[in-house]
Design a protein around this motif. Structure first.
Motif, short mmCIF file in Angstrom:
data_model
loop_
_atom_site.label_atom_id
_atom_site.label_comp_id
_atom_site.label_asym_id
_atom_site.label_seq_id
_atom_site.Cartn_x
_atom_site.Cartn_y
_atom_site.Cartn_z
N ILE A 137 32.66 -44.81 -19.31
CA ILE A 137 32.26 -46.01 -20.05
C ILE A 137 31.18 -46.72 -19.26
O ILE A 137 31.36 -47.03 -18.07
CB ILE A 137 33.45 -46.96 -20.28
N GLU A 138 30.04 -46.98 -19.91
CA GLU A 138 28.93 -47.66 -19.25
C GLU A 138 28.53 -48.90 -20.03
O GLU A 138 28.60 -48.91 -21.26
CB GLU A 138 27.72 -46.71 -19.17
N ARG A 150 21.74 -46.06 -32.98
CA ARG A 150 21.98 -44.73 -33.53
C ARG A 150 23.48 -44.48 -33.68
O ARG A 150 23.94 -43.97 -34.72
CB ARG A 150 21.34 -43.67 -32.63
N ILE A 151 24.26 -44.84 -32.68
CA ILE A 151 25.71 -44.69 -32.77
C ILE A 151 26.27 -45.60 -33.86
O ILE A 151 27.13 -45.18 -34.65
CB ILE A 151 26.37 -45.01 -31.41
N HIS A 152 25.77 -46.83 -33.91
CA HIS A 152 26.20 -47.80 -34.92
C HIS A 152 25.98 -47.26 -36.33
O HIS A 152 26.91 -47.24 -37.15
CB HIS A 152 25.43 -49.11 -34.71
N CYS A 153 24.78 -46.80 -36.60
CA CYS A 153 24.45 -46.35 -37.96
C CYS A 153 25.18 -45.06 -38.32
O CYS A 153 25.81 -44.97 -39.38
CB CYS A 153 22.94 -46.17 -38.09
N LYS A 189 27.47 -37.10 -22.69
CA LYS A 189 26.73 -37.34 -23.93
C LYS A 189 27.21 -38.63 -24.60
O LYS A 189 28.42 -38.78 -24.84
CB LYS A 189 26.91 -36.16 -24.88
N PRO A 190 26.31 -39.57 -24.90
CA PRO A 190 26.71 -40.81 -25.58
C PRO A 190 27.37 -40.50 -26.92
O PRO A 190 26.81 -39.78 -27.75
CB PRO A 190 25.38 -41.55 -25.77
N TYR A 214 32.56 -36.75 -32.63
CA TYR A 214 33.31 -37.06 -31.42
C TYR A 214 34.59 -37.85 -31.70
O TYR A 214 35.19 -38.40 -30.77
CB TYR A 214 32.44 -37.84 -30.44
N ARG A 215 35.02 -37.90 -32.94
CA ARG A 215 36.22 -38.66 -33.27
C ARG A 215 37.48 -37.91 -32.83
O ARG A 215 37.46 -36.71 -32.63
CB ARG A 215 36.25 -38.98 -34.76
N ASN A 216 38.56 -38.70 -32.68
CA ASN A 216 39.87 -38.17 -32.29
C ASN A 216 39.85 -37.54 -30.90
O ASN A 216 40.58 -36.57 -30.63
CB ASN A 216 40.37 -37.14 -33.32
N MET A 217 39.02 -38.10 -30.02
CA MET A 217 38.95 -37.60 -28.65
C MET A 217 39.29 -38.69 -27.62
O MET A 217 39.04 -38.52 -26.43
CB MET A 217 37.56 -37.02 -28.37
N GLY A 218 39.82 -39.81 -28.10
CA GLY A 218 40.26 -40.87 -27.19
C GLY A 218 39.19 -41.84 -26.76
O GLY A 218 39.43 -42.69 -25.88
#
Length: 269
Positions: A137-138, A150-153, A189-190, A214-218
């Motif tokens: 976490i950064e 990009r992650i948001h959209c 990877k973000p 990347y969902r369901n990976m905690g």
């Protein structure tokens, strides 16, 4: 990490007030961009705070918070405020905040209950970080808001066309008192993002999203724990978050010790 807090009228008001406060600060920051390019307006009617954006038609940017029974005669002026701007507002109703007469007036004015949303809370206390070889976490830096956008959209199903706008509307919060943005990286990877707003001893987890692959990976659990850790570091006595009832976000919040304060109803014209 179980919360010792129990729901009381004062606690419910604090949870709602934290949502109003962070949303108002966010909208003021967006409105403060040169020329107010998103056409943001904030208007108060009695206890209610009305948010509007000319260029952002989504409910979260055209919503009414803080309504109380004694605002019954403000219903028509509020709806007219949005009608004259060509927008259908979302009116948020917190349980016990309004009476049956108020709800009848909403129906008489053409409004209907269109959805529900849960507000959860806990006392942060001392949160122990969970070490992981894969997840890091950064805290987001000022030059990384295109990454955040990009992650948001992509995490919320918005088109990539919105990335520059999301980046601009969140970059204005960087360095603004109380705001912190976090990115979760999986194997370098973000992959996910989360936002924290703290003020007056209350921590609000205002937004979170994960790229679909990347969902369901905690990742969201780790982002929750990182924000709760920061809330504890700042000696916050209350942490709150909002999510769709029984969603994956709801389950993640429950798993880290949060519990439901209330489930509010959204009313739509």
């Amino acid at each position: 990490m179980n919360s010792p807090l129990v729901p009381t009228p004062d606690l419910i008001r604090s949870i709602e007030a934290s949502e109003i406060e962070y949303m108002t600060d966010r909208m003021k920051a967006i409105r403060g961009r040169p020329g107010n390019p998103e056409g943001v307006e904030i208007r108060e009617f009695g206890n209610a705070v009305c948010y509007y954006s000319e260029t952002m038609p989504w409910p979260s940017f055209n919503t009414v918070k803080g309504l109380r029974s004694d605002d019954i005669d403000s219903i028509e002026p509020i709806l007219d405020f949005y009608r004259t701007r060509g927008r259908k507002p979302q009116l948020e109703i917190v349980p016990s905040a309004v009476d049956s007469a108020f709800l009848r007036r909403l129906v008489e004015n053409g409004c209907y209950p269109s959805g529900t949303h849960a507000s959860l809370y806990m006392a942060p206390g001392a949160i122990a970080p969970e070490p992981s070889d894969r997840i890091r976490i950064e805290e987001l830096q000022e030059d990384q808001f295109e990454l955040y956008a990009r992650i948001h959209c992509r995490g919320t199903g918005l088109s990539d066309d919105g990335i520059p706008h999301v980046a601009a509307n969140n970059r204005v919060l960087h360095g603004r008192p109380g705001w912190k943005f976090y990115v979760a990286c999986l194997d370098g990877k973000p992959a996910a993002a989360g936002v924290l707003r703290t003020r007056d001893g209350i921590a609000s987890m205002t937004f979170a999203a994960t790229l679909p692959e990347y969902r369901n990976m905690g990742l969201q659990r780790r982002l929750l724990l990182r924000r709760l850790e920061e809330a504890g570091r700042q000696s916050c006595g209350l942490a709150v978050g909002q999510c769709a009832y029984l969603s994956a976000s709801h389950r993640n919040m429950e798993r880290v010790g949060m519990k439901i304060g209330y489930v509010r109803t959204s009313w739509t014209l």
